[in-house]
Motif scaffolding. Structure first.
Motif: not given
Length: 191
Positions: A68-71, A156-157, A56-58, A149-151
């Protein structure tokens, strides 16, 4: 949102016409057949799992600053989508990974119709390091860590798909003999 007003082929003003039962902008010149079929964007995202943890990256800028998300990112005009996601992972997180297959698709019709393609990735090398431009943090995280974390909700899905999916998804068909130039074809695995 900027509205298209002039023909991108001949520069003549566009008019609204009913084409295929839908009101669309089309060139008003009788000598031009241009139709503006809409505005679209195609994004790609990486689902890279290593030792039961997801990369994950912020986000350091909008949209999604602080989440936070996936790249991932948007494809370039002449860039194959696998090249895009491999480039984005390395640029944003400093990790080299290879696209293994398509595991999820999001279709989001809106003013600029967005299609998002999520790839399962295979780890090649490198340790997470943010680019400090688009993202300000990067790492591999497990579900317990992500709970605090603030995902982003969509991420999350996708994490659930990455950790609990039952398939490697669609794979690239390298052996096709279709006469489609520069096309990426993906299919379910065959025996």
């Amino acid at each position: 949102m900027t509205t298209v007003r002039y023909c991108s082929t001949c520069g003549t003003k566009l008019e609204t016409r009913t084409i295929d039962g839908v009101e669309r902008l089309a060139c008003s010149s009788p000598d031009c057949s241009f139709v503006h079929w809409g505005s679209y964007s195609v994004g790609v995202g990486a689902l890279l799992v290593r030792d039961g943890k997801v990369l994950l990256v912020r986000r350091a800028q909008e949209p999604g600053k602080g989440y936070w998300t996936n790249p991932g990112g948007y494809i370039e005009q002449h860039e194959p989508i696998e090249t895009t996601i491999e480039r984005e992972v390395e640029e944003e997180a400093g990790v080299v990974a290879r696209a293994a297959g398509i595991v999820a698709v999001r279709d989001q019709p809106r003013d600029v119709h967005n299609v998002y393609i999520a790839f399962a990735m295979e780890y090649v090398s490198g340790e997470p390091k943010p680019d400090n431009r688009e993202v300000d943090a990067a790492g591999f995280f497990g579900p317990e860590e992500m709970a605090e974390m603030n995902v982003a909700p969509f991420t999350r899905w996708l994490v659930d798909v990455a950790l609990n999916g039952r398939s490697d998804g669609l794979e690239r068909d390298e052996r096709t003999e279709l006469p489609i130039r520069h096309a990426g074809l993906f299919k379910v695995a065959t025996r």
